[in-house]
Scaffold this motif. Structure first.
Motif, PDB file in Angstrom:
ATOM      1  N   ALA A 236       3.904 -10.199  18.012  1.00 30.54           N
ATOM      2  CA  ALA A 236       4.565 -11.368  18.594  1.00 30.54           C
ATOM      3  C   ALA A 236       5.643 -11.925  17.654  1.00 30.54           C
ATOM      4  O   ALA A 236       6.183 -13.000  17.900  1.00 30.54           O
ATOM      5  N   MET A 237       5.970 -11.177  16.596  1.00 29.07           N
ATOM      6  CA  MET A 237       6.990 -11.638  15.662  1.00 29.07           C
ATOM      7  C   MET A 237       8.356 -11.659  16.339  1.00 29.07           C
ATOM      8  O   MET A 237       8.726 -10.723  17.047  1.00 29.07           O
ATOM      9  N   ASN A 238       9.102 -12.730  16.130  1.00 31.21           N
ATOM     10  CA  ASN A 238      10.431 -12.876  16.707  1.00 31.21           C
ATOM     11  C   ASN A 238      11.442 -12.208  15.784  1.00 31.21           C
ATOM     12  O   ASN A 238      11.810 -12.760  14.744  1.00 31.21           O
ATOM     13  N   MET A 239      11.889 -11.028  16.152  1.00 27.76           N
ATOM     14  CA  MET A 239      12.789 -10.253  15.304  1.00 27.76           C
ATOM     15  C   MET A 239      14.156 -10.925  15.174  1.00 27.76           C
ATOM     16  O   MET A 239      14.817 -10.814  14.135  1.00 27.76           O
ATOM     17  N   GLU A 240      14.583 -11.644  16.201  1.00 28.66           N
ATOM     18  CA  GLU A 240      15.860 -12.351  16.117  1.00 28.66           C
ATOM     19  C   GLU A 240      15.793 -13.436  15.038  1.00 28.66           C
ATOM     20  O   GLU A 240      16.744 -13.622  14.257  1.00 28.66           O
ATOM     21  N   THR A 241      14.671 -14.149  14.996  1.00 28.09           N
ATOM     22  CA  THR A 241      14.485 -15.166  13.963  1.00 28.09           C
ATOM     23  C   THR A 241      14.466 -14.533  12.580  1.00 28.09           C
ATOM     24  O   THR A 241      15.069 -15.055  11.629  1.00 28.09           O
ATOM     25  N   MET A 242      13.775 -13.404  12.452  1.00 21.17           N
ATOM     26  CA  MET A 242      13.687 -12.725  11.162  1.00 21.17           C
ATOM     27  C   MET A 242      15.072 -12.279  10.682  1.00 21.17           C
ATOM     28  O   MET A 242      15.411 -12.453   9.504  1.00 21.17           O
ATOM     29  N   VAL A 243      15.854 -11.729  11.579  1.00 24.98           N
ATOM     30  CA  VAL A 243      17.200 -11.285  11.206  1.00 24.98           C
ATOM     31  C   VAL A 243      18.050 -12.483  10.783  1.00 24.98           C
ATOM     32  O   VAL A 243      18.833 -12.409   9.832  1.00 24.98           O
ATOM     33  N   GLY A 244      17.875 -13.601  11.467  1.00 27.96           N
ATOM     34  CA  GLY A 244      18.621 -14.801  11.111  1.00 27.96           C
ATOM     35  C   GLY A 244      18.258 -15.332   9.736  1.00 27.96           C
ATOM     36  O   GLY A 244      19.123 -15.829   8.999  1.00 27.96           O
ATOM     37  N   LEU A 245      16.974 -15.202   9.365  1.00 20.69           N
ATOM     38  CA  LEU A 245      16.530 -15.674   8.052  1.00 20.69           C
ATOM     39  C   LEU A 245      16.995 -14.768   6.923  1.00 20.69           C
ATOM     40  O   LEU A 245      17.215 -15.218   5.802  1.00 20.69           O
ATOM     41  N   GLN A 246      17.095 -13.465   7.223  1.00 21.82           N
ATOM     42  CA  GLN A 246      17.489 -12.470   6.223  1.00 21.82           C
ATOM     43  C   GLN A 246      16.690 -12.595   4.919  1.00 21.82           C
ATOM     44  O   GLN A 246      17.250 -12.760   3.826  1.00 21.82           O
ATOM     45  N   PRO A 247      15.383 -12.499   5.014  1.00 21.55           N
ATOM     46  CA  PRO A 247      14.584 -12.575   3.785  1.00 21.55           C
ATOM     47  C   PRO A 247      14.741 -11.300   2.953  1.00 21.55           C
ATOM     48  O   PRO A 247      15.041 -10.228   3.484  1.00 21.55           O
ATOM     49  N   ASP A 248      14.551 -11.428   1.659  1.00 21.97           N
ATOM     50  CA  ASP A 248      14.540 -10.244   0.802  1.00 21.97           C
ATOM     51  C   ASP A 248      13.311  -9.395   1.084  1.00 21.97           C
ATOM     52  O   ASP A 248      13.307  -8.184   0.855  1.00 21.97           O
ATOM     53  N   LEU A 249      12.257 -10.056   1.563  1.00 23.11           N
ATOM     54  CA  LEU A 249      10.977  -9.392   1.746  1.00 23.11           C
ATOM     55  C   LEU A 249      10.164 -10.143   2.783  1.00 23.11           C
ATOM     56  O   LEU A 249      10.224 -11.371   2.849  1.00 23.11           O
ATOM     57  N   ALA A 250       9.411  -9.409   3.599  1.00 19.30           N
ATOM     58  CA  ALA A 250       8.531 -10.027   4.593  1.00 19.30           C
ATOM     59  C   ALA A 250       7.102  -9.550   4.333  1.00 19.30           C
ATOM     60  O   ALA A 250       6.792  -8.372   4.537  1.00 19.30           O
ATOM     61  N   PHE A 251       6.256 -10.457   3.846  1.00 13.75           N
ATOM     62  CA  PHE A 251       4.850 -10.103   3.644  1.00 13.75           C
ATOM     63  C   PHE A 251       4.164 -10.088   5.004  1.00 13.75           C
ATOM     64  O   PHE A 251       4.156 -11.100   5.722  1.00 13.75           O
ATOM     65  N   VAL A 252       3.598  -8.939   5.361  1.00 12.95           N
ATOM     66  CA  VAL A 252       2.968  -8.797   6.668  1.00 12.95           C
ATOM     67  C   VAL A 252       1.557  -8.249   6.500  1.00 12.95           C
ATOM     68  O   VAL A 252       1.294  -7.397   5.659  1.00 12.95           O
ATOM     69  N   TYR A 253       0.667  -8.774   7.312  1.00 17.74           N
ATOM     70  CA  TYR A 253      -0.721  -8.310   7.389  1.00 17.74           C
ATOM     71  C   TYR A 253      -0.721  -6.989   8.164  1.00 17.74           C
ATOM     72  O   TYR A 253      -0.230  -6.927   9.286  1.00 17.74           O
TER      73      TYR A 253
END
Length: 399
Positions: A163-180
């Motif tokens: 259910a992760m919002n990929m559009e939001t993630m791209v907008g944030l442009q994090p260096d890293l995404a910690f995921v379970y």
């Protein structure tokens, strides 16, 4: 003379053959995604130094000069878990050759997103809470500072798993995404990669010991150049845990039988209390009788089997997470009234400690102080050993 030349050629041929075979087996080891150990994946070299892990089995780290090679290891034959490889390289440093299968990350990272509350706690313990720009779901986090930043818009809710919002993630442009990650259909690390976002997959939930879960703080620290801080925090906590375990070891007498979890929709769920929680029970002098601890992996158990074991188990811990009384449990399923633990009043829920927003603190910060959780459990099963300890994470359920 001729014989000497011949012997010298044979010697060089053997050396070359051994080297070639070493490379072959090294690459063969790298290709396998179902190994208990990745020690064969790193060739011996004076510039390599294995970072010791005392309890974590699903993670190894090796220093290659200034770089760090991280291997996440899938348990052999297990349904859960996955194999993944990272090469952490300090900014401005040359990238070591020979690791084409590793995902390269420049360190230290500055902006990250977190999937679950335990990720947040790991970063808070390392003093890098400010690096968080996104969080999976607000209702799954209790950290008050994170909630304040969510309210102010400094941190964005990203959604999690499938259910992760990929559009939001791209907008944030994090260096890293910690995921379970569990190696299942809900993992999103491949989708993140496709979006140009580096996933940091965490599998500490399938560790076999509570200190194995905590030792993953070294994984978090490595991405921020906080290796020393991570090692110090783990070592201090492990020392307290081990001291308590030694103190009570051998003084238990009989180990009472214990069940974990509750039934729902025809199955029995242990609420993610995986093998590491069984480690807690064993160190606290209890006997987990719901299933064979050696074969434990899945969280869903036959409801009929759980009910039959529940009739004779002396203790019941981590039942329905919302239950505040025995009546709450019996109202959920009247058959629970037949449990021996209910008759004796030996039902304890891990929902005593909460955040300001009412969220259960056990799953978010309890794993960062396993020594306190262990003390709670010893006090529950063998109160005479810790008569002065006051429960922090657990409460006895009464009528």
């Amino acid at each position: 003379m001729v014989q000497n030349v011949y012997n010298e050629k044979v010697k060089h041929f053997r050396t070359a053959l051994i080297a070639a075979l070493s490379v072959f087996f090294l690459l063969a080891g790298c290709a396998s995604g179902d190994n208990d150990s990745v020690s064969a994946q790193v060739a011996p070299d004076d510039s390599l130094r294995r970072i010791p892990f005392r309890y974590a089995k699903r993670l190894t780290m090796t220093k290659i000069g200034d770089a760090t090679l991280i291997d996440i290891v899938k348990p052999r034959g297990a349904m859960h878990g996955l194999a993944y490889r990272y090469l952490l390289v300090p900014k401005g440093a040359a990238v070591p050759e020979g690791y084409p299968d590793a995902l390269m990350v420049r360190t230290p990272v500055e902006k990250v997103t977190c999937g679950i509350g335990l990720h947040v706690t790991m970063l808070e313990e390392l003093g890098i809470l400010d690096s968080i720009v996104g969080i999976g779901r607000a209702e799954w986090v209790g950290n008050p500072e994170i909630l304040r930043r969510l309210d102010s818009g400094k941190i964005i809710e990203t959604g999690m798993s499938n259910a992760m919002n990929m559009e939001t993630m791209v907008g944030l442009q994090p260096d890293l995404a910690f995921v379970y990650s569990s190696g299942g259909e809900y993992d999103v690390h491949e989708q993140l990669l496709a979006m140009g976002i580096t996933p940091a997959v965490t599998c500490m939930h399938i560790e076999e010991h509570p200190l194995g879960v905590l030792e993953w703080i070294k994984f978090f620290g490595a991405f921020f150049g906080k290796e020393a801080e991570a090692e110090a925090f783990f070592a201090q906590t492990a020392e307290r845990y081990e001291a308590l375990e030694r103190r009570v070891r051998g003084r238990f007498g009989e180990r009472p039988g214990v069940i974990v979890g509750h039934g729902a929709r025809g199955v029995w769920s242990t609420h993610g209390s995986s093998a590491w929680f069984i480690g807690f029970l064993q160190d606290a002098g209890a006997d987990y009788i719901l299933e064979d601890p050696e074969d434990y992996e899945e969280n869903l158990i036959s409801f009929e089997h759980a009910m039959s074991v529940g009739l004779r188990a002396e203790y019941w811990v981590n039942p329905l997470y919302t239950a505040m009384s025995l009546s709450d449990l019996v109202d959920d399923d009247s058959r629970y009234a037949q449990f021996l633990s209910v008759w004796k009043g030996n039902v304890f829920n891990n929902n005593a400690a909460t955040f300001e927003n009412g969220k259960n603190a056990f799953w978010e910060i309890g794993m960062s102080e396993p020594d306190v959780v262990l003390a709670d459990l010893v006090r529950i099963f063998h109160p005479e050993l810790l008569p002065d300890h006051e429960l922090k994470y657990y409460r006895r359920l009464v009528k």
